[in-house]
Motif scaffolding. Sequence first.
Motif, PDB file in Angstrom:
ATOM      1  N   MET A  61      -3.206  -2.709   0.015  1.00 18.64           N
ATOM      2  CA  MET A  61      -3.349  -1.350   0.394  1.00 18.64           C
ATOM      3  C   MET A  61      -2.461  -1.547   1.819  1.00 18.64           C
ATOM      4  O   MET A  61      -2.722  -2.368   2.663  1.00 18.64           O
ATOM      5  N   ASP A  62      -1.898  -0.440   2.494  1.00 17.95           N
ATOM      6  CA  ASP A  62      -1.333  -0.364   3.591  1.00 17.95           C
ATOM      7  C   ASP A  62      -2.274   0.455   4.709  1.00 17.95           C
ATOM      8  O   ASP A  62      -3.029   1.124   4.238  1.00 17.95           O
ATOM      9  N   GLU A  63      -1.559   0.604   5.881  1.00 16.23           N
ATOM     10  CA  GLU A  63      -2.362   0.980   6.852  1.00 16.23           C
ATOM     11  C   GLU A  63      -2.479   2.680   6.733  1.00 16.23           C
ATOM     12  O   GLU A  63      -3.632   3.389   6.877  1.00 16.23           O
ATOM     13  N   LEU A  64      -1.483   3.246   6.254  1.00 14.85           N
ATOM     14  CA  LEU A  64      -1.617   4.520   5.782  1.00 14.85           C
ATOM     15  C   LEU A  64      -2.488   4.939   4.754  1.00 14.85           C
ATOM     16  O   LEU A  64      -3.406   6.088   4.806  1.00 14.85           O
ATOM     17  N   TRP A  65      -2.519   4.118   3.865  1.00 13.91           N
ATOM     18  CA  TRP A  65      -3.640   4.322   2.808  1.00 13.91           C
ATOM     19  C   TRP A  65      -4.914   4.345   3.092  1.00 13.91           C
ATOM     20  O   TRP A  65      -5.741   5.031   2.754  1.00 13.91           O
ATOM     21  N   SER A  66      -5.255   3.101   3.864  1.00 15.55           N
ATOM     22  CA  SER A  66      -6.503   2.965   4.610  1.00 15.55           C
ATOM     23  C   SER A  66      -6.968   4.170   5.462  1.00 15.55           C
ATOM     24  O   SER A  66      -8.150   4.634   5.420  1.00 15.55           O
ATOM     25  N   ASN A  97       0.867   6.251  -3.565  1.00 14.79           N
ATOM     26  CA  ASN A  97       0.939   7.202  -2.539  1.00 14.79           C
ATOM     27  C   ASN A  97       2.171   6.881  -1.570  1.00 14.79           C
ATOM     28  O   ASN A  97       2.690   7.839  -0.993  1.00 14.79           O
ATOM     29  N   HIS A  98       2.539   5.821  -1.509  1.00 16.30           N
ATOM     30  CA  HIS A  98       3.895   5.432  -0.794  1.00 16.30           C
ATOM     31  C   HIS A  98       5.037   6.496  -1.706  1.00 16.30           C
ATOM     32  O   HIS A  98       5.879   7.137  -0.698  1.00 16.30           O
ATOM     33  N   ASN A 106       4.482   9.088  -3.568  1.00 20.54           N
ATOM     34  CA  ASN A 106       4.041  10.534  -3.754  1.00 20.54           C
ATOM     35  C   ASN A 106       3.226  11.188  -2.820  1.00 20.54           C
ATOM     36  O   ASN A 106       2.888  12.479  -2.891  1.00 20.54           O
ATOM     37  N   GLY A 107       2.917  10.573  -1.807  1.00 19.83           N
ATOM     38  CA  GLY A 107       2.359  11.416  -0.652  1.00 19.83           C
ATOM     39  C   GLY A 107       0.801  10.681  -0.520  1.00 19.83           C
ATOM     40  O   GLY A 107       0.114  10.607  -1.542  1.00 19.83           O
ATOM     41  N   TYR A 108       0.251  10.598   0.797  1.00 20.42           N
ATOM     42  CA  TYR A 108      -0.992  10.437   0.950  1.00 20.42           C
ATOM     43  C   TYR A 108      -2.120  11.388   0.936  1.00 20.42           C
ATOM     44  O   TYR A 108      -3.232  11.089   0.873  1.00 20.42           O
ATOM     45  N   THR A 109      -1.637  12.516   0.947  1.00 18.42           N
ATOM     46  CA  THR A 109      -2.486  13.733   0.540  1.00 18.42           C
ATOM     47  C   THR A 109      -2.046  14.653  -0.639  1.00 18.42           C
ATOM     48  O   THR A 109      -0.789  14.466  -0.952  1.00 18.42           O
ATOM     49  N   TYR A 110      -2.976  15.234  -1.083  1.00 18.48           N
ATOM     50  CA  TYR A 110      -2.673  15.999  -2.275  1.00 18.48           C
ATOM     51  C   TYR A 110      -1.688  17.340  -1.804  1.00 18.48           C
ATOM     52  O   TYR A 110      -0.643  17.536  -2.439  1.00 18.48           O
ATOM     53  N   GLU A 111      -1.831  17.837  -0.575  1.00 21.89           N
ATOM     54  CA  GLU A 111      -0.804  18.648  -0.006  1.00 21.89           C
ATOM     55  C   GLU A 111       0.402  18.099   0.025  1.00 21.89           C
ATOM     56  O   GLU A 111       1.276  18.799  -0.280  1.00 21.89           O
ATOM     57  N   ASP A 112       0.646  16.935   0.488  1.00 21.56           N
ATOM     58  CA  ASP A 112       1.901  16.627   0.600  1.00 21.56           C
ATOM     59  C   ASP A 112       2.570  16.239  -0.741  1.00 21.56           C
ATOM     60  O   ASP A 112       3.785  16.363  -0.950  1.00 21.56           O
TER      61      ASP A 112
END
Length: 85
Positions: free
Chosen positions: A1-6, A62-63, A65-71
């Motif tokens: 996993m990447d930093e944004l995911w974490s 997530n990369h 589709n976005g890291y938040t549901y809103e995104d």
Amino acid sequence: MDELWSKHFNVSNEEWEKICDKALDIWDKLDVPKDPDDLLESNTCPMHPNTFMNLSGVSGFNHMNGYTYEDYVTGWEKRVSLEQN
């Protein structure tokens, strides 16, 4: 996993509950037809937050589709709008 995911998913249980509650609030406020038997994405409805959260454990999801549901919902709305034009 990447930093944004974490940053978004390696959180405390309390933070996770807030993330899930916010996603469910977004879902509840969406003005689209919802089929309780189909929680996947279609051209008329984004995927359900639970599906989004489950797929967030898949590498690369997530990369794309976005890291938040809103995104994710914002991206879905843009894709649907482009498809309709």
